[in-house]
Design an enzyme around this catalytic site. Structure first.
Site, PDB file in Angstrom:
ATOM      1  N   HIS A 298     -12.549 -24.028 -10.998  1.00  0.00           N
ATOM      2  CA  HIS A 298     -11.445 -24.302 -11.096  1.00  0.00           C
ATOM      3  C   HIS A 298     -10.489 -23.947  -9.945  1.00  0.00           C
ATOM      4  O   HIS A 298     -10.906 -23.243  -8.913  1.00  0.00           O
ATOM      5  CB  HIS A 298     -10.493 -23.159 -12.311  1.00  0.00           C
ATOM      6  CG  HIS A 298     -10.623 -21.981 -12.266  1.00  0.00           C
ATOM      7  ND1 HIS A 298     -11.790 -21.443 -12.116  1.00  0.00           N
ATOM      8  CD2 HIS A 298      -9.475 -21.138 -11.949  1.00  0.00           C
ATOM      9  CE1 HIS A 298     -11.250 -19.844 -11.620  1.00  0.00           C
ATOM     10  NE2 HIS A 298     -10.085 -19.958 -11.520  1.00  0.00           N
TER      11      HIS A 298
ATOM     12  N   ASP B 163      -6.605 -22.201  -9.362  1.00  0.00           N
ATOM     13  CA  ASP B 163      -5.708 -21.250  -9.990  1.00  0.00           C
ATOM     14  C   ASP B 163      -4.520 -22.315 -10.253  1.00  0.00           C
ATOM     15  O   ASP B 163      -3.880 -22.880  -9.317  1.00  0.00           O
ATOM     16  CB  ASP B 163      -5.325 -20.036  -9.229  1.00  0.00           C
ATOM     17  CG  ASP B 163      -6.270 -19.162  -9.203  1.00  0.00           C
ATOM     18  OD1 ASP B 163      -7.421 -19.150 -10.158  1.00  0.00           O
ATOM     19  OD2 ASP B 163      -6.651 -18.496  -8.452  1.00  0.00           O
TER      20      ASP B 163
ATOM     21  N   HIS C 273     -12.904 -22.320  -7.094  1.00  0.00           N
ATOM     22  CA  HIS C 273     -14.014 -21.218  -7.453  1.00  0.00           C
ATOM     23  C   HIS C 273     -14.509 -20.995  -8.749  1.00  0.00           C
ATOM     24  O   HIS C 273     -13.771 -21.560  -9.833  1.00  0.00           O
ATOM     25  CB  HIS C 273     -12.954 -19.988  -6.861  1.00  0.00           C
ATOM     26  CG  HIS C 273     -11.939 -19.371  -7.360  1.00  0.00           C
ATOM     27  ND1 HIS C 273     -10.658 -20.262  -7.205  1.00  0.00           N
ATOM     28  CD2 HIS C 273     -11.496 -18.733  -8.385  1.00  0.00           C
ATOM     29  CE1 HIS C 273      -9.815 -19.690  -7.771  1.00  0.00           C
ATOM     30  NE2 HIS C 273     -10.223 -18.797  -8.616  1.00  0.00           N
TER      31      HIS C 273
ATOM     32  N   ARG D 287      -4.916  -9.398  -9.346  1.00  0.00           N
ATOM     33  CA  ARG D 287      -4.709 -10.438  -8.671  1.00  0.00           C
ATOM     34  C   ARG D 287      -3.555 -10.973  -8.521  1.00  0.00           C
ATOM     35  O   ARG D 287      -2.448 -10.590  -9.619  1.00  0.00           O
ATOM     36  CB  ARG D 287      -5.314 -11.829  -9.356  1.00  0.00           C
ATOM     37  CG  ARG D 287      -5.334 -12.807  -8.551  1.00  0.00           C
ATOM     38  CD  ARG D 287      -5.855 -14.359  -9.454  1.00  0.00           C
ATOM     39  NE  ARG D 287      -4.997 -15.120  -9.864  1.00  0.00           N
ATOM     40  CZ  ARG D 287      -5.007 -16.086 -10.790  1.00  0.00           C
ATOM     41  NH1 ARG D 287      -6.433 -16.220 -11.096  1.00  0.00           N
ATOM     42  NH2 ARG D 287      -4.207 -16.736 -11.133  1.00  0.00           N
TER      43      ARG D 287
HETATM   44  C1  SIN Z   1     -10.052 -15.935 -10.876  1.00  0.00           C
HETATM   45  O1  SIN Z   1     -10.253 -17.122 -10.992  1.00  0.00           O
HETATM   46  O2  SIN Z   1      -8.928 -15.752 -10.190  1.00  0.00           O
HETATM   47  C2  SIN Z   1     -10.728 -14.854 -10.831  1.00  0.00           C
HETATM   48  C3  SIN Z   1     -12.033 -15.045 -10.129  1.00  0.00           C
HETATM   49  C4  SIN Z   1     -13.077 -13.792 -10.331  1.00  0.00           C
HETATM   50  O3  SIN Z   1     -12.865 -13.003 -11.529  1.00  0.00           O
HETATM   51  O4  SIN Z   1     -13.764 -13.540  -9.346  1.00  0.00           O
END
Ligand code: SIN
Length: 289
Positions: free
Chosen positions: A104, A106, A264, A280
């Site tokens: 995905h 973000d 990612h 985050r």
């Molecule tokens: C995310 O998708 O922001 C998290 C990625 C992760 O947990 O490594």
């Protein structure tokens, strides 16, 4: 000013050395970091020791921050921090435990998707031999775009797709996550959004493929079978090994990525009592072009 930048042996990403983010970088250093960010799409700062206020202050240098739609996972004192974690407080998840379960980008389901994200690792799970678990994979969707044939580039040039948070949660539920039900307030804040599937980066001018497995519901204005096949083909293409960097986390890593030319995936190969706990911040973007 020369920033100590080591590029990864991959289609994207670099490590920035000799920068201590607990002290705000001066303007010249910050400008060099921002330039490296735009060039490499993923930047790693190792061995950091920052608190929430320092994390927020560094993030705000890049612009305004988002408060995530999934408000049950926000930091109680700092709502611009999303907690990414499998840790439980009684029967409550303290953070989003399934973030990154599917490839995905973000907030691609928002009318104005995010510019980037800064993820700071506080606890990283590991196996009995100390090998880190819970890696995150990043794919360069601009390298993936460049590798398309000219005929595919012209086929997708003007196509649009619908993106939706509900699509991601429907997948989670179908995969057996009974806790993935969204509330009305989530649907209200994040109705489906439509974006062009080729994006042009507002700073670098590079084109990238903007569809992803988790949040792209369907490509519009094509017969259903053709739309489904094309979406699958593009998602598979974007995440080919040659476009991917795999990050092995260490506590103290601050990893930031550009949400326009990347997608990612977080690997869920751990479970409590192995704890994964990260903070985050999410940068607000500009309307996609
Ligand atoms: C995310 O998708 O922001 C998290 C990625 C992760 O947990 O490594």
């Amino acid at each position: 000013m020369t920033l100590n930048v080591r590029t990864f042996d991959a289609a994207l990403g670099a490590e920035v050395r000799d920068v201590d983010l607990s002290n705000p970088p001066d303007d010249e250093t910050f400008a060099a970091i921002e330039e490296a960010y735009n060039e490499h799409s993923v930047l790693l700062f190792r061995e950091q020791s920052i608190d929430e206020v320092q994390h927020l202050a560094f993030s705000r240098r890049f612009g305004d921050l988002e408060v995530h739609v999934l408000d049950q996972y926000l930091h109680p004192e700092h709502p611009e921090i999303l907690i990414v974690s499998n840790v439980m407080d009684g029967d409550r998840h303290v953070g989003i435990y399934d973030a990154g379960r599917y490839w995905h980008t973000d907030l691609s389901y928002m009318a104005v998707p995010s510019r980037g994200s800064l993820l700071y690792a506080i606890e990283v799970p590991h196996d009995e031999d100390g090998k880190p678990l819970g890696d995150t994979l990043f794919a360069s969707t601009s390298a993936a775009y460049d590798a398309l044939s000219d005929s595919m580039k012209s086929r997708i040039a003007d196509l649009k797709a619908e993106f939706s948070l509900a699509n991601r949660h429907a997948k989670l539920i179908a995969d057996g996550d009974a806790n993935a039900e969204l509330e009305d307030r989530h649907h209200d804040r994040a109705p489906p959004a439509v974006h062009k599937i080729v994006r042009t980066h507002p700073i670098t001018g590079r084109k990238s493929i903007y569809v992803n497995e988790g949040q792209t519901a369907r490509i519009l204005d094509l017969p259903e079978d053709e739309a489904r096949d094309l979406l699958e083909k593009l998602c598979t293409h974007c995440t080919k090994p040659e476009f991917v960097y795999r990050h092995k986390w260490r506590p103290g890593d601050l990893l930031m990525w550009d949400n326009i030319p990347t997608q990612h995936l977080a690997i869920c190969d751990y479970a409590l009592p192995q704890r994964r706990y990260l903070h985050r911040t999410t940068l607000r973007g500009t309307p996609p072009q």
